[in-house]
Design a protein around this motif. Structure first.
Motif, short mmCIF file in Angstrom:
data_model
loop_
_atom_site.label_atom_id
_atom_site.label_comp_id
_atom_site.label_asym_id
_atom_site.label_seq_id
_atom_site.Cartn_x
_atom_site.Cartn_y
_atom_site.Cartn_z
N MET A 98 30.21 50.73 -55.66
CA MET A 98 30.08 50.04 -54.39
C MET A 98 29.03 50.73 -53.53
SD MET A 98 32.45 47.54 -53.99
CE MET A 98 33.83 47.01 -54.94
N LYS A 99 28.24 49.92 -52.85
CA LYS A 99 27.16 50.45 -52.03
C LYS A 99 27.11 49.67 -50.71
CE LYS A 99 22.13 50.70 -52.03
NZ LYS A 99 20.92 50.32 -52.73
N ILE A 100 26.87 50.37 -49.61
CA ILE A 100 26.70 49.73 -48.30
C ILE A 100 25.26 49.95 -47.88
CG2 ILE A 100 27.36 49.73 -45.86
CD1 ILE A 100 30.13 50.75 -46.76
N SER A 101 24.59 48.86 -47.53
CA SER A 101 23.20 48.95 -47.10
C SER A 101 22.95 48.01 -45.94
CB SER A 101 22.25 48.65 -48.27
OG SER A 101 22.57 47.42 -48.86
N LEU A 149 28.19 45.20 -48.17
CA LEU A 149 28.85 46.00 -49.19
C LEU A 149 28.67 45.24 -50.50
CD1 LEU A 149 30.83 48.28 -50.08
CD2 LEU A 149 32.69 46.75 -49.45
N THR A 150 28.05 45.90 -51.47
CA THR A 150 27.78 45.24 -52.75
C THR A 150 28.42 46.02 -53.89
OG1 THR A 150 25.66 46.41 -52.90
CG2 THR A 150 25.61 44.18 -52.00
N ASP A 151 28.68 45.29 -54.95
CA ASP A 151 29.17 45.86 -56.20
C ASP A 151 28.22 45.34 -57.28
OD1 ASP A 151 30.52 46.92 -58.33
OD2 ASP A 151 32.33 45.70 -58.08
N THR A 188 27.62 40.46 -53.75
CA THR A 188 27.89 40.78 -52.35
C THR A 188 29.39 40.65 -52.13
OG1 THR A 188 25.72 39.98 -51.67
CG2 THR A 188 27.40 40.18 -49.96
N HIS A 217 38.14 46.35 -49.01
CA HIS A 217 36.69 46.36 -48.80
C HIS A 217 36.31 46.20 -47.33
CE1 HIS A 217 36.28 46.46 -53.07
NE2 HIS A 217 36.83 45.26 -53.22
N ARG A 265 36.95 49.46 -45.64
CA ARG A 265 35.93 50.43 -46.06
C ARG A 265 34.64 50.22 -45.27
NH1 ARG A 265 33.46 51.35 -52.15
NH2 ARG A 265 31.98 52.92 -51.50
#
Length: 148
Positions: free
Chosen positions: A1-4, A39-41, A45, A75, A78
């Protein structure tokens, strides 16, 4: 998981934004002045959020939505936890406005928000159709706050 952070083409996420704010003209009021995070996996998205700077160290979550397949898995919390840490360096308070709904109020309380104030008849005065969530007609905007 990434937040950008999303800088351009924010409307590419309109379908997801409409899950949390179902009138596009209302989204247009804050989308460009707000900062958007996703937030992506992998290439999926999972969640999206728009935060505005309301001045004097106060930030406001204007829209947060999690894709239906990813809901109720932590999510959204988070993403909120990330945003509170992100804005802590320049602010002291995070606000969120929502309908008086049995779905949304407990979620924000679980994220550490407490009741602040309400704006009577916000939804009936600002939306061109009735807003119903979990079978309840929303009228007032309920604001919650969280110290950063």
């Amino acid at each position: 998981m990434k937040i950008s952070q999303v800088i351009e083409n924010k409307k590419d996420y309109l379908d997801l934004l409409l899950l949390a704010d179902e009138q596009e003209s209302m989204i247009d009021r804050y989308l460009e002045r707000g900062e958007m995070f996703v937030l992506t996996d992998g290439d999926k998205t999972v969640a999206v959020c728009v935060v505005t700077n309301e001045g004097e160290g106060v930030y406001e979550i204007k829209n947060i939505a999690t894709a239906p397949l990813f809901q109720r898995k932590g999510h959204g919390k988070r993403l909120i936890d990330f945003l509170c840490q992100h804005y802590k360096k320049n602010g002291h308070t995070m606000l969120v406005g929502t309908g008086d709904s049995p779905l949304s109020i407990p979620f924000y309380e679980h994220c550490g928000f407490t009741y602040s104030h309400r704006i009577p008849d916000f939804f009936t005065k600002n939306y061109d159709h009735p807003i119903i969530e979990d079978g309840k007609l929303l009228t007032d905007m309920v604001y919650l706050r969280k110290p950063l």
